[in-house]
Enzyme design. Structure first.
Site, short mmCIF file in Angstrom:
data_model
loop_
_atom_site.label_atom_id
_atom_site.label_comp_id
_atom_site.label_asym_id
_atom_site.label_seq_id
_atom_site.Cartn_x
_atom_site.Cartn_y
_atom_site.Cartn_z
N ASP A 10 0.95 -1.00 -0.02
CA ASP A 10 0.19 0.23 0.05
C ASP A 10 1.21 1.31 -0.32
O ASP A 10 0.79 2.17 0.94
CB ASP A 10 -1.43 0.05 0.93
CG ASP A 10 -0.27 0.17 2.29
OD1 ASP A 10 1.19 -0.37 2.90
OD2 ASP A 10 -0.44 0.62 3.68
N HIS A 241 9.92 -0.35 9.56
CA HIS A 241 8.30 -1.33 9.03
C HIS A 241 9.12 -2.79 8.38
O HIS A 241 9.65 -3.41 8.05
CB HIS A 241 7.63 -0.47 9.53
CG HIS A 241 7.84 0.63 10.45
ND1 HIS A 241 7.52 -0.28 11.74
CD2 HIS A 241 7.27 1.34 10.75
CE1 HIS A 241 7.19 0.78 13.51
NE2 HIS A 241 7.38 1.99 12.09
#
Length: 321
Positions: A10, A241
């Site tokens: 995303d 991340h």
């Protein structure tokens, strides 16, 4: 050994760096990118994914557009205060001249897993909706996939979207619960390790010296991300991340893992989106048919990381382009 991978994403600034690392790593044969709502809406996520591939001159890699909403409820909007209104640090680059393929993301996942049984690794960087819908259409893919490695969750630490929950899981907890309950090899790279892995401003300055179109673009966007972390977390750098997924896939020895069944809280309340590992004895009691973790498979949960080696690895991939 080269791993066939599908990147479910995303983009998102940190997704962009993660994709940049994957593209620069000879360990991966990228079968495609599948997009999902999350950091931005799925339309914008798809535009961003296509642009990244064009900048990398990897236009042969297909992009399949995926879920625009969670399994239940509505997409509540992206996180412009983290990633910018365009998901790329408000760099506002024009759309590229590429288009996604006609096959939806969940069907693309099914198609590739069946085409290459026991060979495809899914590297999931966003909400897990595409994986959940693929499972609902073809449950047998859980027995055909090589591995699922996803960035998300928080087993033994606080969340980042709420005190209880990590952002990717909170975006679609119902999908995450389905994915974590499936009988496929799955590894969770959550805040337990990503909050122990920081890439500094100094290292990013070194990476910025690499004069390649994709790197120039990602480093420009990354300034917005850096500003967020300085403002909110008071750190001169950012947590790593999404890129941690590829560090793990390149060298699993960089991470310490434990295995527990994991249940996701899907109900409204202060714990919604929390990934709960079963670490007690209650799930072993006989005759308790309604125990939340009963008959759920064990998830490989990353709990510690060799931060210095991870940063060294990621830096090497970002500089050699």
């Amino acid at each position: 050994m080269v791993n066939k991978i599908i990147i479910d994403t995303d983009p998102g600034i940190d997704d962009s760096m993660a994709i940049q690392i994957a593209l620069a790593s000879k360990e991966f044969e990228i079968l495609g990118l599948t997009t999902v709502f999350g950091n931005v809406d799925v339309h914008l996520a798809t535009i961003n994914a296509l642009r990244l591939l064009q900048l990398a001159n990897r236009t042969e890699i297909p992009v399949a557009k995926g879920a625009s909403t969670p399994l239940k409820g509505k997409f509540m909007g992206g996180v412009p205060f983290v990633h910018g209104d365009d998901g790329q640090g408000n760099t506002w680059q024009p759309p590229c001249d590429l288009s996604p393929i006609n096959t939806p993301a969940d069907e693309f996942l099914i198609e590739q897993i069946i085409k290459f049984p026991k060979q495809v690794t899914i590297a999931a960087l966003g909400p897990l909706t595409n994986l959940a819908t693929a499972l609902s259409k073809k449950p047998e893919i859980q027995n055909l996939v090589k591995e699922v490695v996803f960035m998300g969750g928080n087993a033994f630490c606080a969340g980042n979207a709420t005190p209880a929950a990590e952002a990717n899981i909170l975006s679609d907890p119902d999908a995450a619960d389905i994915v974590l309950g499936a009988n496929w090899p799955i590894t969770m790279i959550g805040l337990d390790v990503t909050h122990k892995t920081m890439i500094s401003q100094e290292t990013l300055n070194e990476i910025s010296e690499c004069d390649a179109p994709l790197n120039n673009y990602v480093m420009r966007a990354y300034q917005y991300y850096l500003d967020f972390f300085m403002r909110v977390n008071k750190i001169d750098g950012t947590y790593v991340h999404d890129s941690s997924v590829f560090a793990y896939l390149i060298d699993k020895n960089l991470y310490k893992t434990v295995k527990y069944p994991v249940k996701v809280e899907t109900q409204e309340g202060i714990s919604k989106g929390k990934t709960w590992p079963s670490i007690g004895e209650s799930d072993h009691e006989e005759g308790e048919a309604l125990l939340p973790w009963k008959n759920r498979p064990k998830v490989n949960i990353c709990i510690d990381v060799n931060e210095k080696r991870v940063i060294k690895l990621l830096k090497s991939r970002l500089i050699i382009q």
